[in-house]
Design a protein around this motif. Structure first.
Motif: not given
Lengths: 350, 367
Positions: A235, A255, A259, B30-31, B35-36, B38-39, B43, B47, B51, B54
């Motif tokens: 993907y 990094w 993310w 799913a894609g 395309p963008r 749904l998530k 997301d 995120l 965060a 990360m």
């Protein structure tokens, strides 16, 4: 009725259904029955009392014998309807049964004891869900503990797997470095080593790492999967490199690119992998069976398996537990169904 | 490539496992669906949750980046995964060989005496391989023959029914999505749940016997009879797994271009002829993938049958993985060496099958 039938059998061209269509629908309906009935039967049975489970031939719906509280008696008495003899048509409560005779009383007139033959009566039953099968699980069995163990393993393993696999996939899809092909070949190589053939050495390694009889012993060994790496890499290859270059221009660290850009953009693949991982972990059996030998560490699957030996007669609890084990997966199914159905319909259906 | 082989949706580029194949079918869908969109919702939340962690990781990673440069940083990204692969996949393979060459019942390798090929000799000491009774480890050979029979029957029946189901689902029918997910549903169930469901139905006073008594055929104590227990194990395994292969075959069928069929209709080809001359040849690559996958999974059958019959009655449904489990982990003297030797033999079969699978995939991609 005819119009409904006509509506249901109408086709786009207005033509009648061909016999092969009928055969197809017949096949599919048989399929629906075969695939769903066992599960529905299980759910229905899990709501039956132990007495109802012993009944042969079994009934589809759960029934319970009605009882009544009668003055002067501490316990509720079971009710019977008389089908013959002296008291035909009356509804009586049973005090005790002696051989082929039973001592009954009329709830309206509790003073007088009546003797009847047991062939003259049938129990008064009503559709009742025996929810105590479920409530008992939380008291008598350590259901919540097993549930927690299963959930903990599933969630942690899925998170670790998503993190490590997506990092590896990122490196393998977005960097040109020496040795990339070798790493890819190594990943393919791991495909040839399913867990089932390395049980013994895996057991040693897990024991040496001090993870025997610990939930981590189930979580860590399965965390890196070649499937996950391939799926995500596939993907991520479709994400244009220009986005990464633009981010690098803006002084984003690698990094951060990983993310803030790559992870969100590969969310569909990650979602699919997450669903697969949850399924694998929740249903995992052989490896937990080897690593977790103490019952306080059991996952739901292990508990179910060991109970079916122990509680040979206690089907009511076992069935309720099976239903609760099945439930989270059924939830995922409902979510996934939309996912698969609309998906394949729009990609290949036309 | 995809158009000519009818392989596109089922096995694109390097898709070495079946899980990947289905998963890729899912990803694609799913894609394609959203395309963008749904998530985007999910997301934002995810995120925000990750965060803080990360950001914390970013500090050492930034240092490493300055130190190593971008290309070496790739190895840092690969590291956790490679460590896990090394520890839990490659190291075990080496250790497995060592275990197979040692005896005793100690786990630690230092405590285990070297016995050479004795474990293998023990396993293969046989008067006649066709008759387990003449073998020293008769249970091993019973398990081998049971597995061989099981795999043959299960894979044959399962792929047959999956193909039939996929063809029916590929017709112009109503509620296709519903029917497809119905067949897929048991795939999601855990092996133990599958086993318990059928055990409950098949027990002496179960619903199947009630039905048979009612029709007058008469019930039977299925799980006590060796042959019936075996037959039901095959059935249960087909029931649980056929949806997965149906999904792959359906994707393969849908990748066959429509115009081929339209041309056939123009030529007034009979449906049977269309099926034999168009569908089957164009579906052949997918069929091969499905067959090899089903074989690989079939050889490793353990969970559902173990929970269903426990390998019995007697050893009627004991398969090779259960033999390994019982020799190495369940019995009182834990014969790790014997279990390792047996699992190396299974590994041999699986490596051959996997290589065939990779070769098939490669050929499909190149063709």
């Amino acid at each position: 009725m005819t119009r409904l039938l006509g509506f249901l059998t109408a086709t786009r061209g207005g033509a009648k259904l061909h016999w092969t269509d009928w055969a197809s629908y017949a096949y599919l309906c048989t399929g629906v029955f075969l695939m769903f009935f066992p599960v529905i039967w299980l759910v229905m049975s899990s709501f039956k009392t132990e007495a109802d489970l012993q009944r042969y031939p079994p009934t589809f719906l759960p029934y319970q014998q009605q009882t009544i509280m009668v003055e002067g008696y501490d316990d509720p008495l079971p009710l019977f309807e008389m089908t013959g003899g002296e008291y035909e048509g009356m509804i009586l409560a049973q005090l005790r049964r002696v051989g082929l005779q039973a001592q009954m009383i009329d709830p309206a007139n509790p003073g007088e004891r009546l003797r009847v033959g047991i062939e003259d009566r049938v129990p008064v039953e009503r559709f009742t869900l025996a929810t105590e099968n479920y409530t008992e699980l939380f008291g008598r069995f350590n259901f919540l503990l097993y549930f927690w163990n299963s959930t903990f393993i599933t969630v942690m393993a899925t998170l670790i797997m998503l993190l490590t696999n997506s990092m590896a996939a990122f490196a393998l899809s977005k960097y040109q470095f020496r040795g990339r092909t070798v790493v890819l070949l190594l990943v393919i190589g791991t495909l040839m080593i399913p867990q089932t053939v390395v049980l013994v050495p895996l057991f040693l390694i897990v024991t040496e790492l001090g993870m025997f009889n610990s939930l981590w012993g189930v979580i860590i060994p399965g965390a890196a999967t070649p499937t996950g790496v391939f799926l995500l890499r596939q993907y991520m290859l479709t994400i244009p490199d220009e986005i990464l270059d633009a981010a690098r221009m803006d002084k984003a660290s690698e990094w951060k690119i990983y993310w803030r850009i790559i992870l969100p953009l590969s969310a569909p693949a990650i979602a699919v992998l997450a669903i697969l991982a949850i399924m694998w972990r929740w249903n995992d059996f052989l490896w937990p069976l080897i690593v977790l030998t103490r019952s306080e560490n059991f996952t739901l699957q292990l508990a179910l398996n060991s109970f079916q030996g122990e509680l040979q007669t206690d089907w009511s609890s076992l069935l309720a537990m099976t239903v609760l084990t099945l439930l989270p997966i059924a939830m995922v199914f409902m979510f996934l169904q939309k996912y698969i159905a609309t998906g394949i319909a729009s990609t290949g259906g036309k | 490539m995809a158009e000519t082989t009818g392989q596109g949706a089922a096995a694109p580029a390097p898709t070495p496992t079946g899980d990947t194949a289905a998963a890729v079918a899912l990803t694609k869908s799913a894609g394609a669906v959203s395309p963008r969109a749904l998530k985007a919702r999910g997301d934002g939340l995810a995120l925000r949750l990750i965060a803080p962690v990360m950001r914390l990781v970013e500090i050492p990673m930034l240092g490493l980046q300055r130190l190593l440069g971008i290309n070496l940083l790739a190895w840092v990204f690969l590291l956790p995964n490679l460590v896990l692969f090394g520890l839990f996949a490659f190291l075990p393979v080496v250790l497995n060989v060592v275990y197979a060459g040692t005896g005793g019942d100690n786990v630690l390798l230092a405590d285990r005496p070297y016995v050479g090929a004795r474990n293998f000799a023990l396993l293969t000491e046989c008067g006649s391989y066709l008759d387990p009774n003449t073998c020293r480890e008769d249970k091993f050979w019973r398990a081998v023959w049971n597995t061989a029979w099981f795999v043959t029957l299960q894979v044959g029946i399962m792929v047959g029914f999956s193909l039939l189901t996929a063809i029916v689902l590929n017709r112009d029918i109503r509620a296709r999505g519903f029917f497809r997910s119905v067949f897929f549903f048991p795939v999601l169930l855990s092996p133990v749940v599958v086993a318990l469901i059928w055990k409950w139905i098949l027990q002496r006073e179960g619903v199947l016997n009630a039905f048979l008594d009612w029709t007058g055929i008469g019930g039977y104590n299925w799980l006590v009879d060796a042959e019936w227990a075996f037959a039901w194990s095959v059935f249960l395994s087909v029931w649980a797994h056929m949806g997965f292969y149906t999904l792959i075959l359906l994707a393969g069928l849908q990748a066959i271009p429509r115009d081929v069929y339209e041309a056939a209709t123009m030529d007034r080809a009979s449906p049977w002829r269309v099926f034999r001359k168009i569908t089957l040849p164009l579906l052949a690559p997918t069929m091969l993938v499905v067959l090899v996958l089903a074989l690989i999974k079939g050889v490793q059958t353990f969970d559902e049958v173990y929970a269903f019959t426990g390998g019995g009655p007697g050893t009627a449904t004991t398969f090779i993985i259960q033999y390994i489990y019982e020799e190495g982990f369940a019995g009182a003297p834990r014969l790790f060496g014997l279990a390792a030797a047996a699992s190396l033999m299974v590994a041999g079969v699986l490596v051959v099958l996997t290589l065939v699978q990779l070769w098939v995939n490669r050929r499909n991609v190149d063709g």
